[in-house]
Design an enzyme around this catalytic site. Structure first.
Site, short mmCIF file in Angstrom:
data_model
loop_
_atom_site.label_atom_id
_atom_site.label_comp_id
_atom_site.label_asym_id
_atom_site.label_seq_id
_atom_site.Cartn_x
_atom_site.Cartn_y
_atom_site.Cartn_z
CB CYS A 3 -63.56 8.31 -38.05
SG CYS A 3 -62.91 7.29 -36.71
CB CYS A 6 -65.09 4.89 -39.04
SG CYS A 6 -66.02 5.23 -37.52
CG HIS A 45 -67.10 7.04 -34.22
ND1 HIS A 45 -65.92 7.37 -34.86
CD2 HIS A 45 -67.25 7.96 -33.25
CE1 HIS A 45 -65.40 8.44 -34.30
NE2 HIS A 45 -66.19 8.83 -33.32
N GLY A 93 -52.59 13.17 -25.38
CA GLY A 93 -52.02 12.96 -26.70
C GLY A 93 -52.89 12.13 -27.63
CB THR A 95 -53.46 11.25 -32.70
OG1 THR A 95 -53.34 9.83 -32.69
CG2 THR A 95 -52.25 11.87 -32.01
CG HIS A 100 -57.79 4.20 -29.80
ND1 HIS A 100 -58.29 5.43 -30.12
CD2 HIS A 100 -56.48 4.41 -29.49
CE1 HIS A 100 -57.34 6.34 -30.03
NE2 HIS A 100 -56.23 5.75 -29.64
CG HIS A 102 -52.65 2.46 -27.49
ND1 HIS A 102 -52.09 2.66 -28.72
CD2 HIS A 102 -53.38 3.56 -27.22
CE1 HIS A 102 -52.46 3.86 -29.18
NE2 HIS A 102 -53.25 4.42 -28.29
P1 5GP Z 1 -53.81 7.74 -29.86
O1 5GP Z 1 -52.60 8.61 -29.90
O2 5GP Z 1 -55.05 8.43 -30.43
O3 5GP Z 1 -54.06 7.11 -28.53
O4 5GP Z 1 -53.48 6.51 -30.79
C1 5GP Z 1 -53.76 6.43 -32.14
C2 5GP Z 1 -52.91 5.31 -32.67
O5 5GP Z 1 -53.40 4.93 -33.94
C3 5GP Z 1 -51.44 5.69 -32.86
O6 5GP Z 1 -50.64 4.84 -32.08
C4 5GP Z 1 -51.20 5.52 -34.36
O7 5GP Z 1 -49.93 5.00 -34.66
C5 5GP Z 1 -52.32 4.58 -34.76
N1 5GP Z 1 -52.77 4.77 -36.12
C6 5GP Z 1 -53.12 5.95 -36.73
N2 5GP Z 1 -53.50 5.73 -38.00
C7 5GP Z 1 -53.39 4.39 -38.21
C8 5GP Z 1 -53.63 3.55 -39.36
O8 5GP Z 1 -54.05 3.99 -40.43
N3 5GP Z 1 -53.41 2.22 -39.20
C9 5GP Z 1 -52.96 1.69 -38.02
N4 5GP Z 1 -52.76 0.37 -37.97
N5 5GP Z 1 -52.72 2.45 -36.93
C10 5GP Z 1 -52.93 3.78 -37.02
ZN ZN Z 2 -64.68 6.22 -35.96
#
Ligand code: 5GP
Ligand code: ZN
Length: 114
Positions: A3, A6, A45, A93, A95, A100, A102
């Protein structure tokens, strides 16, 4: 478990930390969608997504995350406002399957959500 969040919480993947306490970590998103784009996670997690939410187990950590968000927003002086987004599942969406939120700010995002 493999993860990325994590790994960030453990310090195995570097991140630009904005906030940290015992339970919550916030760092700059690697692919920012606004001038200010910060990701808030529970260090543990505890949930892959909000779909796993159980009040008895998780109310405290969610409250702590939102307290951290409000604190960071105040500290950064986001007096013009900000938006909180949680992507839950495929259609949203999501990923990264580590809960989390934003925090987006620094531009007028308008009244439309999408
Ligand atoms: P989701 O699409 O799951 O809501 O958001 C995941 C977010 O994590 C995305 O905006 C992506 O840019 C961010 N993200 C993914 N991998 C990393 C990473 O290794 N470092 C940082 N700082 N952000 C990440
Ligand atoms: Zn995790």
């Amino acid at each position: 478990m493999d993860c990325v969040f994590c790994s960030i919480a453990a310090g195995d993947i570097p991140s630009a930390k904005v906030y940290e306490d015992e339970h919550v970590l916030a760092f700059k998103d690697i692919n920012p969608q606004a001038p200010v784009h910060i990701v808030f996670i529970p260090k543990k997690h505890v949930m892959s997504s909000l779909d796993d939410y159980d009040y008895a187990l998780h109310a405290d950590v969610i409250a702590r995350i939102f307290a951290a968000i409000a604190s960071v927003a105040r500290d950064l002086g986001l007096t013009s406002g900000y938006r909180i987004i949680n992507n839950c599942g495929k259609d949203a969406g999501q990923t990264v399957r580590h809960l989390h939120f934003h925090l987006l700010a620094g531009a007028d995002m308008g009244e439309k959500l999408l």
